[in-house]
Structure formats: structure tokens, C-alpha cells
Design a protein around this motif. Structure first.
Motif, PDB file in Angstrom:
ATOM      1  N   SER A  44     -51.483 -25.636 -10.160  1.00  0.00           N
ATOM      2  CA  SER A  44     -49.931 -25.453  -9.719  1.00  0.00           C
ATOM      3  C   SER A  44     -49.485 -24.284 -10.441  1.00  0.00           C
ATOM      4  N   LYS A  45     -48.432 -23.599  -9.813  1.00  0.00           N
ATOM      5  CA  LYS A  45     -47.793 -22.490 -10.439  1.00  0.00           C
ATOM      6  C   LYS A  45     -46.665 -23.118 -11.245  1.00  0.00           C
ATOM      7  N   THR A  46     -46.755 -23.255 -12.599  1.00  0.00           N
ATOM      8  CA  THR A  46     -45.566 -23.839 -13.269  1.00  0.00           C
ATOM      9  C   THR A  46     -44.252 -23.324 -13.287  1.00  0.00           C
ATOM     10  N   ASN A  47     -43.954 -22.160 -12.764  1.00  0.00           N
ATOM     11  CA  ASN A  47     -42.299 -21.960 -12.671  1.00  0.00           C
ATOM     12  C   ASN A  47     -42.116 -22.440 -11.142  1.00  0.00           C
ATOM     13  N   THR A  48     -42.906 -22.402 -10.178  1.00  0.00           N
ATOM     14  CA  THR A  48     -42.588 -22.726  -8.911  1.00  0.00           C
ATOM     15  C   THR A  48     -42.914 -23.950  -8.332  1.00  0.00           C
ATOM     16  N   GLY A  49     -43.985 -24.589  -9.021  1.00  0.00           N
ATOM     17  CA  GLY A  49     -44.706 -25.881  -8.472  1.00  0.00           C
ATOM     18  C   GLY A  49     -45.454 -25.801  -7.105  1.00  0.00           C
ATOM     19  N   ASN A  50     -45.662 -24.424  -6.818  1.00  0.00           N
ATOM     20  CA  ASN A  50     -46.552 -24.294  -5.751  1.00  0.00           C
ATOM     21  C   ASN A  50     -48.402 -24.641  -5.854  1.00  0.00           C
ATOM     22  N   PHE A  51     -48.537 -25.493  -5.022  1.00  0.00           N
ATOM     23  CA  PHE A  51     -50.155 -25.788  -5.142  1.00  0.00           C
ATOM     24  C   PHE A  51     -50.916 -24.602  -4.658  1.00  0.00           C
ATOM     25  N   MET A  52     -51.649 -24.149  -5.892  1.00  0.00           N
ATOM     26  CA  MET A  52     -52.335 -22.877  -5.449  1.00  0.00           C
ATOM     27  C   MET A  52     -54.018 -23.003  -5.437  1.00  0.00           C
ATOM     28  N   GLY A  53     -54.463 -24.161  -5.595  1.00  0.00           N
ATOM     29  CA  GLY A  53     -55.817 -24.304  -5.769  1.00  0.00           C
ATOM     30  C   GLY A  53     -56.478 -25.780  -6.137  1.00  0.00           C
ATOM     31  N   PHE A  54     -57.783 -26.038  -5.824  1.00  0.00           N
ATOM     32  CA  PHE A  54     -58.319 -27.208  -6.353  1.00  0.00           C
ATOM     33  C   PHE A  54     -59.769 -26.921  -6.971  1.00  0.00           C
ATOM     34  N   ALA A  55     -60.325 -27.903  -7.724  1.00  0.00           N
ATOM     35  CA  ALA A  55     -61.535 -27.666  -8.090  1.00  0.00           C
ATOM     36  C   ALA A  55     -62.223 -29.288  -7.940  1.00  0.00           C
ATOM     37  N   VAL A  56     -63.481 -29.271  -7.480  1.00  0.00           N
ATOM     38  CA  VAL A  56     -64.056 -30.434  -7.561  1.00  0.00           C
ATOM     39  C   VAL A  56     -65.501 -30.555  -8.281  1.00  0.00           C
ATOM     40  N   GLY A  57     -65.904 -31.511  -9.174  1.00  0.00           N
ATOM     41  CA  GLY A  57     -66.815 -31.513  -9.857  1.00  0.00           C
ATOM     42  C   GLY A  57     -67.408 -32.826 -10.313  1.00  0.00           C
ATOM     43  N   GLY A  58     -67.955 -33.110 -11.211  1.00  0.00           N
ATOM     44  CA  GLY A  58     -68.614 -34.377 -11.856  1.00  0.00           C
ATOM     45  C   GLY A  58     -69.775 -35.043 -11.352  1.00  0.00           C
ATOM     46  N   PRO A  59     -70.349 -36.316 -11.814  1.00  0.00           N
ATOM     47  CA  PRO A  59     -71.428 -36.328 -11.547  1.00  0.00           C
ATOM     48  C   PRO A  59     -71.789 -36.535  -9.961  1.00  0.00           C
ATOM     49  N   PHE A  60     -70.991 -36.954  -9.180  1.00  0.00           N
ATOM     50  CA  PHE A  60     -71.399 -37.114  -7.747  1.00  0.00           C
ATOM     51  C   PHE A  60     -71.843 -35.692  -7.260  1.00  0.00           C
ATOM     52  N   MET A  61     -71.340 -34.659  -7.835  1.00  0.00           N
ATOM     53  CA  MET A  61     -71.508 -33.344  -7.207  1.00  0.00           C
ATOM     54  C   MET A  61     -72.908 -32.666  -8.222  1.00  0.00           C
ATOM     55  N   LEU A  62     -73.436 -33.739  -8.967  1.00  0.00           N
ATOM     56  CA  LEU A  62     -74.545 -33.151  -9.595  1.00  0.00           C
ATOM     57  C   LEU A  62     -74.209 -32.159 -10.620  1.00  0.00           C
ATOM     58  N   ASN A  63     -72.939 -32.443 -10.900  1.00  0.00           N
ATOM     59  CA  ASN A  63     -72.309 -31.242 -12.000  1.00  0.00           C
ATOM     60  C   ASN A  63     -72.399 -30.015 -11.407  1.00  0.00           C
ATOM     61  N   HIS A  64     -72.422 -29.884 -10.175  1.00  0.00           N
ATOM     62  CA  HIS A  64     -71.986 -28.430  -9.607  1.00  0.00           C
ATOM     63  C   HIS A  64     -70.522 -28.396  -9.413  1.00  0.00           C
ATOM     64  N   THR A  65     -69.974 -27.257  -9.346  1.00  0.00           N
ATOM     65  CA  THR A  65     -68.500 -27.331  -9.188  1.00  0.00           C
ATOM     66  C   THR A  65     -67.799 -26.238  -7.875  1.00  0.00           C
ATOM     67  N   LEU A  66     -67.273 -27.077  -7.050  1.00  0.00           N
ATOM     68  CA  LEU A  66     -66.566 -26.238  -6.036  1.00  0.00           C
ATOM     69  C   LEU A  66     -65.115 -25.893  -6.247  1.00  0.00           C
ATOM     70  N   VAL A  67     -64.702 -24.910  -6.079  1.00  0.00           N
ATOM     71  CA  VAL A  67     -63.339 -24.294  -6.404  1.00  0.00           C
ATOM     72  C   VAL A  67     -62.854 -23.681  -5.130  1.00  0.00           C
ATOM     73  N   VAL A  68     -61.580 -23.807  -4.770  1.00  0.00           N
ATOM     74  CA  VAL A  68     -60.883 -23.253  -3.521  1.00  0.00           C
ATOM     75  C   VAL A  68     -59.502 -22.859  -4.153  1.00  0.00           C
ATOM     76  N   TYR A  69     -59.154 -21.795  -3.759  1.00  0.00           N
ATOM     77  CA  TYR A  69     -57.794 -21.186  -4.510  1.00  0.00           C
ATOM     78  C   TYR A  69     -57.189 -20.268  -3.521  1.00  0.00           C
ATOM     79  N   ASN A  70     -55.879 -19.859  -3.716  1.00  0.00           N
ATOM     80  CA  ASN A  70     -55.266 -18.918  -3.064  1.00  0.00           C
ATOM     81  C   ASN A  70     -55.336 -17.488  -3.662  1.00  0.00           C
ATOM     82  N   SER A  71     -55.893 -16.592  -2.956  1.00  0.00           N
ATOM     83  CA  SER A  71     -56.169 -15.366  -3.647  1.00  0.00           C
ATOM     84  C   SER A  71     -54.909 -14.620  -4.248  1.00  0.00           C
TER      85      SER A  71
END
Length: 384
Positions: free
Chosen positions: A17-44
Motif C-alpha cells: 500500500s502507498k503510505t501517503n494515500t493508502g492505495n492498494f498497489m500490489g500483492f505477493a503470495v508465497g509460503g509452503p503451499f507454494m513450495l516456497n515459490h513466490t507470485l507477485v502482482v503489482y501496478n507498474s
């Protein structure tokens, strides 16, 4: 700010999240259920791209970036991820329940379903992950996302504990503290997993070279994705290839010996002097501290070339162009670079590498110089 959306033993989902405006800009997914791979989606726009497109990274590699004529794309990593990009809602693919979510208040961007229907800005993305986790995303309002998953033991974070009791997830605002129309959306989250994500656990830093910077610096990234402080002041005892910031460019380099290089190359063939010019030790290497995979990342090497932070060793200070023919070839290759200093640097690089790609690097440096010419950012004078 990087926050926990879902924090559990097996499933980890973080939001940016952008601290100054609170806009949701991206998310990241990981952990054991992802076999420790990581997916990231974000606004460019986080990295300066003014189009505001969504980018998708799996373990630091961009996916869903090659679209057909309709703007659609698909990607599959067996037993890990199936992902798709569409330009509009597909009733045979997307979960109709997403459209039925009722927001607390009506936002200026329009009704909730329109964030995903018709042709939403930035496209419509759908991710199927292990453990029946599904995420639907659009680029409306920077990013709108819906996570569908089963409750996890010990789950916490801003998405709640999934115990079916909404009232234990938040506290209402103090009476009279906000206008009545905003009260339903002005609750204060309570519970576990609400602390800021530590650097050590930051999935954005682990997964995407473009988001290696901390969340605070990402928000200040320039149009070319280089995190720079807009109003950086000189620092006491400062050294390094950017100089000592004393305002005297002449004490930051030595010119080449007379006659050692062709006159056209003299402006770009200075030798840096001063402190902080030694190679960074492994112990101090911030790239390695952030992500071992970035230590020798080709993307970072290209950025270093474009930013002219690389230096030629002392033994290479002799003329890089072996003869008049080589110099002529370099002049022809770099003739399109309008700035004399950049053209000289381009010629030197061309003679050293014999690669035409240095012309593109020099052109990119020119673009960066234009963007940084607001008078507040120091521009190095001389070779480098």
C-alpha cells in the motif's frame, strides 16, 4: 507499506500500500503451499510506468506479458499455478461470487461489479493456486483484488481470522470522528498479524528485481524504475562514484594523459578520484542481502551500464579505440547521440565492447539525464 493480508503456517499473502494515500498497489503470495515459490502482482506505476499496467512475476520472472491480438494470455506451472489474463469478464472462467461482494460504501470509481466487468483498466487477471486458493484481480483504482480460500489454522492478517464473526475483526471509529457516510468504511482493524512485514519476510523483495527496494523507497521510484530520493542533501563524509557533493566537480576526477585518447573521447575518459571507489565487499553487498539471485542479475548489469555507474579499470585507461578505423566505426555507431559527452562515452564503450547495444544504453542515459535535470539531483561530470 507492506502488510499481511493472510498470515498462516502454510499460506502467506502480503499487500503493498502507498503510505501517503493508502492505495492498494500490489500483492505477493508465497509460503509452503507454494513450495516456497513466490507470485507477485503489482501496478507498474510503482516503478515509474505511467501506463499503470499490472505486472505479474513468478520467482522474479515476468509472466502473462505476451498477449494475443485480443489482449489475452495464459500461463501454467504444473501443480503450482494456472494464470490467465483477459480483457473482459469471462463467465466460463471467473467466479460470479466476486461480482456479488457488497462494499461498505459506494466509491467514486463506480459500483463494485464494474471493477471487473466490461473491459476493466489494466486487464482482468485470474490465478488458481494450490489448496484451492483463487485470486481475481483488475487494474481499476490501481488494483482491485478478491482472494477466495478456505480458513487456515491460526490465520491472521488484514483479511481477518476467517472465523465467520466480522465483529471481532475491527473497532468502529470514535463517535463524531468521521462523517456519517464514511463510518462503515472507517473501522480500525484489530487482531493478530497487523504489524508491518519485516524486510526478512518481505515477499516483494524476494521475488521481483523491480521491487527490491523497501516499500518506502518504491513509492519514490522514478519513471525509469530507479529509486532516488528527490531532495537528497549532501552527507557528512560522503564519498563514492557520485562524488562528495561539495559542488566542485574538478576534485572528483583526473583527465586522461595528453594524447592518450582521441580528442573526441577526452570528455568521457576521466579517471575518478576520491574515497569510496573500492569494490563493495560481499559483507556490505546490499543486493546480496536483499536477494542472492540479484547479485549477478543481468537486469541490474544493464541498469548499471545505462546509469554509467560502471568504471573501467586503470589498465584500460589507454585509448579504447585500437586504430583510426575503429574510431571511425565508433563515430558512425554513436552519431545519433546528440549530447557530446554521452556521444564520447558511447564511442568509448563501442570500442571496448564492439557491441552496437551500447548505443541504446547511451540513448537511455540521455533520457535519464533529461528526467534528472531538475537541479536537485547531482549529475556526475566526466567518465562514468
Amino acid at each position: 507499506m507492506v502488510m499481511w493480508l493472510v498470515k498462516s503456517e502454510k499460506i502467506l499473502i502480503q499487500g503493498l500500500s502507498k503510505t501517503n494515500t493508502g492505495n492498494f498497489m500490489g500483492f505477493a503470495v508465497g509460503g509452503p503451499f507454494m513450495l516456497n515459490h513466490t507470485l507477485v502482482v503489482y501496478n507498474s506505476s510503482l516503478t515509474g510506468d505511467t501506463t499503470g499496467k499490472l505486472k505479474v512475476m513468478l520467482d522474479g520472472r515476468e509472466i502473462l506479458n505476451h498477449w494475443d491480438e485480443k489482449g489475452n494470455a495464459e500461463f501454467e506451472a504444473p501443480f503450482l499455478l494456472w494464470a490467465a489474463r483477459r480483457t473482459e469478464w469471462d463467465v466460463s472462467m471467473h467466479d460470479h461470487d466476486v461480482l456479488g461482494i457488497k462494499p461498505s460504501i459506494n466509491w467514486a470509481v463506480g459500483p463494485w461489479p464494474k471493477r471487473f466487468q466490461q473491459e476493466p483498466k489494466g486487464g482482468l487477471y485470474y490465478f488458481k493456486l494450490p489448496n484451492e486458493v483463487e485470486i481475481t484481480v483488475s487494474g481499476v483504482d490501481y488494483m482491485s483484488a478478491v482472494i477466495k480460500m478456505a480458513p487456515q489454522q491460526g490465520q491472521s492478517g488484514y483479511c481477518g481470522n476467517f472465523n465467520g464473526i466480522a465483529e471481532d475483526e475491527f473497532e468502529p471509529p470514535a463517535p463524531g470522528s468521521v462523517p456519517p457516510v464514511l463510518v462503515p468504511a472507517w473501522n480500525k482493524a484489530v487482531g493478530g498479524g497487523l504489524e508491518q512485514v519485516s524486510d526478512a519476510d518481505n515477499l516483494f523483495k524476494l521475488a521481483s528485481p523491480e521491487l527490491v527496494l523497501s516499500a518506502a523507497l518504491v513509492q519514490q521510484a522514478s519513471a525509469l524504475g530507479v529509486g532516488r530520493q528527490e531532495d537528497m542533501a549532501p552527507q557528512q563524509g560522503q564519498s563514492g562514484y557520485c562524488g562528495n557533493f561539495n559542488g566542485v566537480a574538478e576534485d572528483e576526477f583526473e583527465p586522461p594523459a595528453p594524447g592518450s585518447v582521441p580528442p573526441a573521447l577526452v570528455p568521457a575518459w576521466n579517471k575518478a578520484v576520491g574515497g569510496g571507489l573500492e569494490q563493495v565487499s560481499d559483507a556490505d553487498n546490499l543486493f546480496k542481502l536483499a536477494s542472492p539471485e540479484l547479485a549477478l542479475s543481468a537486469a541490474l548489469v544493464q541498469q548499471a551500464t545505462a546509469l554509467r555507474v560502471g568504471r573501467h579499470e586503470d589498465e584500460m585507461m589507454a585509448s579504447p579505440c585500437k586504430d583510426a578505423h575503429a574510431l571511425d566505426e565508433a563515430e558512425q555507431a554513436c552519431v545519433s547521440i546528440p549530447d557530446a559527452d554521452l556521444r564520447a562515452a558511447c564511442m568509448a564503450d563501442f570500442c571496448l565492447t564492439e557491441k552496437a547495444s551500447v548505443v541504446d544504453d547511451a540513448a537511455l542515459s540521455g533520457v535519464m539525464a533529461d528526467r534528472l535535470s531538475d537541479g536537485r539531483v547531482p549529475l556526475f561530470v566526466g567518465h562514468g
